[in-house]
Design a protein around this motif. Structure first.
Motif, PDB file in Angstrom:
ATOM      1  N   ARG A 188       0.824  -1.213   0.000  1.00 42.02           N
ATOM      2  CA  ARG A 188       0.000   0.000   0.000  1.00 42.02           C
ATOM      3  C   ARG A 188       0.860   1.266   0.000  1.00 42.02           C
ATOM      4  O   ARG A 188       0.802   2.092   0.929  1.00 42.02           O
ATOM      5  N   PRO A 189       1.675   1.466  -1.047  1.00 44.33           N
ATOM      6  CA  PRO A 189       2.560   2.640  -1.079  1.00 44.33           C
ATOM      7  C   PRO A 189       1.786   3.920  -1.389  1.00 44.33           C
ATOM      8  O   PRO A 189       0.632   3.886  -1.834  1.00 44.33           O
ATOM      9  N   ASP A 190       2.463   5.040  -1.180  1.00 48.12           N
ATOM     10  CA  ASP A 190       1.875   6.324  -1.574  1.00 48.12           C
ATOM     11  C   ASP A 190       1.956   6.517  -3.085  1.00 48.12           C
ATOM     12  O   ASP A 190       1.137   7.242  -3.665  1.00 48.12           O
ATOM     13  N   TYR A 191       2.956   5.861  -3.700  1.00 47.74           N
ATOM     14  CA  TYR A 191       3.095   5.947  -5.160  1.00 47.74           C
ATOM     15  C   TYR A 191       3.900   4.734  -5.629  1.00 47.74           C
ATOM     16  O   TYR A 191       4.713   4.184  -4.883  1.00 47.74           O
ATOM     17  N   ALA A 192       3.632   4.312  -6.868  1.00 54.66           N
ATOM     18  CA  ALA A 192       4.352   3.182  -7.449  1.00 54.66           C
ATOM     19  C   ALA A 192       4.820   3.546  -8.846  1.00 54.66           C
ATOM     20  O   ALA A 192       4.030   4.034  -9.665  1.00 54.66           O
ATOM     21  N   VAL A 193       6.093   3.308  -9.116  1.00 58.71           N
ATOM     22  CA  VAL A 193       6.634   3.448 -10.466  1.00 58.71           C
ATOM     23  C   VAL A 193       6.773   2.039 -11.039  1.00 58.71           C
ATOM     24  O   VAL A 193       7.510   1.209 -10.509  1.00 58.71           O
ATOM     25  N   ILE A 194       6.034   1.755 -12.099  1.00 60.72           N
ATOM     26  CA  ILE A 194       6.048   0.437 -12.721  1.00 60.72           C
ATOM     27  C   ILE A 194       6.976   0.502 -13.930  1.00 60.72           C
ATOM     28  O   ILE A 194       6.737   1.279 -14.866  1.00 60.72           O
ATOM     29  N   LEU A 195       8.021  -0.306 -13.917  1.00 59.95           N
ATOM     30  CA  LEU A 195       8.993  -0.323 -15.012  1.00 59.95           C
ATOM     31  C   LEU A 195       8.796  -1.569 -15.864  1.00 59.95           C
ATOM     32  O   LEU A 195       8.828  -2.692 -15.367  1.00 59.95           O
ATOM     33  N   ASP A 196       8.559  -1.343 -17.163  1.00 63.68           N
ATOM     34  CA  ASP A 196       8.488  -2.473 -18.092  1.00 63.68           C
ATOM     35  C   ASP A 196       9.199  -2.092 -19.384  1.00 63.68           C
ATOM     36  O   ASP A 196      10.111  -1.266 -19.363  1.00 63.68           O
ATOM     37  N   THR A 197       8.821  -2.675 -20.497  1.00 60.66           N
ATOM     38  CA  THR A 197       9.504  -2.401 -21.764  1.00 60.66           C
ATOM     39  C   THR A 197       8.493  -2.013 -22.834  1.00 60.66           C
ATOM     40  O   THR A 197       7.284  -2.203 -22.680  1.00 60.66           O
ATOM     41  N   VAL A 198       9.014  -1.472 -23.936  1.00 55.48           N
ATOM     42  CA  VAL A 198       8.153  -1.035 -25.024  1.00 55.48           C
ATOM     43  C   VAL A 198       8.845  -1.334 -26.346  1.00 55.48           C
ATOM     44  O   VAL A 198      10.077  -1.307 -26.446  1.00 55.48           O
ATOM     45  N   ALA A 199       8.064  -1.659 -27.363  1.00 52.95           N
ATOM     46  CA  ALA A 199       8.618  -1.995 -28.671  1.00 52.95           C
ATOM     47  C   ALA A 199       9.281  -0.790 -29.315  1.00 52.95           C
ATOM     48  O   ALA A 199       8.745   0.318 -29.299  1.00 52.95           O
TER      49      ALA A 199
END
Length: 308
Positions: free
Chosen positions: A199-210
């Protein structure tokens, strides 16, 4: 960081079987002696916590890759299988695959090369130990590098993990959680559970992109730097990500549809933003990345953490 990318790429981790990657990252993070607490939850999410007095921030990535699952074996010995994660069984046709026990197999078809085949036409021919129902495997792709670029399998997974691992020794005021999530290819299952627990105050989601030009998406390129996702499917960036896209040396990205066919969840009401690393041949077994993109993405994450 390049060492991490190389070694992570070679590890076996189809969705639901991420143990080898989790153990590798846990061992590497523990050896840094950076004051972080490493926890592996029942879903095989690795959560690395650096305690701080500020707000709770999650930086999350994923540890799995596409694979196959042996579904049944016919009387004639044909080993049938289905795909695990993004893609279809047909993607494996005429490819060498490696099973968890180290057995190498080759994917054949009941039909000739000139005929269009379906998933039900494909089967495995084993070159080693007997294959049994429930075995899982991944594509066998050789690793190579040239200058600053790397070509190999599962480089999307390897790149995002390496970038997040680079945060381990960072000193910051916030309460930082680095989440290496499981089963991302199966609908982000591990990530959603981890976010619900923290339950964070904010989340940075890191993934990839073509890195290829799409008809309905913004052009991004390998070597062009980190990507800020402003729009992808039902996801729309919040103010933090929007301002980041115009204040840093990044590649802004927008697309009508999500590249990973997993339902974009609301993350249980947790405010979140998406960053990405550009990958050439995204969605294929053989991929290409530029190490500078990984380094620069890690540096961007460090700025976000320090300013949070």
């Amino acid at each position: 960081m390049k060492k991490y990318i190389m070694e992570l790429s070679k590890l076996f981790a189809p969705s639901g079987n991420e143990g080898r990657v989790v153990e590798y990252i846990k061992s590497a993070m523990s050896s840094m002696d950076c004051g972080a607490e490493c926890t592996v939850d029942p879903l095989n999410n690795l959560i690395v916590h650096k305690r701080g007095g500020g707000r709770r921030l999650v930086v999350a990535c994923y540890t799995d890759e596409r694979g196959l699952f042996v579904s049944h074996i016919e009387e004639n010995g044909h080993v049938r299988f289905c795909a695990v994660g993004k893609g279809a069984p047909e993607d494996f046709l005429n490819r060498t695959v490696v099973l968890e026990n180290g057995t190498t197999a080759y994917v054949c078809s009941d039909k000739s090369l000139k005929e269009e085949c379906k998933a039900s036409d494909l089967y495995l021919v084993s070159a080693g130990k007997p294959v049994k129902i429930g075995d899982v495997g991944v594509a066998g792709i050789p690793y190579s590098e040239s200058d600053n670029c790397i070509i190999g399998k599962a480089l999307d997974r390897s790149a995002v993990c390496a970038a997040v691992m680079g945060l381990a020794e960072l000193e910051a005021d916030c309460d930082l959680y680095m989440v290496f999530s499981s089963m991302y290819q199966l609908g982000k299952k591990g990530l959603l559970v981890a976010l619900d627990r923290i339950r964070p105050d904010y989340a940075v989601i890191l993934d990839t992109v073509a890195a290829e030009q799409g008809e309905k998406s913004t052009f991004v390129k390998v070597g062009g730097g980190p990507v800020v996702k402003l729009k992808e499917g039902p996801y729309v960036a919040d103010r933090l990500m929007t301002e980041l896209a115009h204040s840093e040396i990044v590649q802004p990205y927008a697309a009508g549809e999500a590249q990973i066919p997993a339902k974009q969840a609301m993350h249980f009401g947790i405010l979140s933003g998406n960053l990405a690393i550009p990958v050439e041949y995204h969605g294929y077994f053989t991929q290409r990345i530029d190490c500078d993109d990984v380094y620069n993405t890690c540096n961007l994450l460090k700025k976000i953490v320090k300013n949070f």
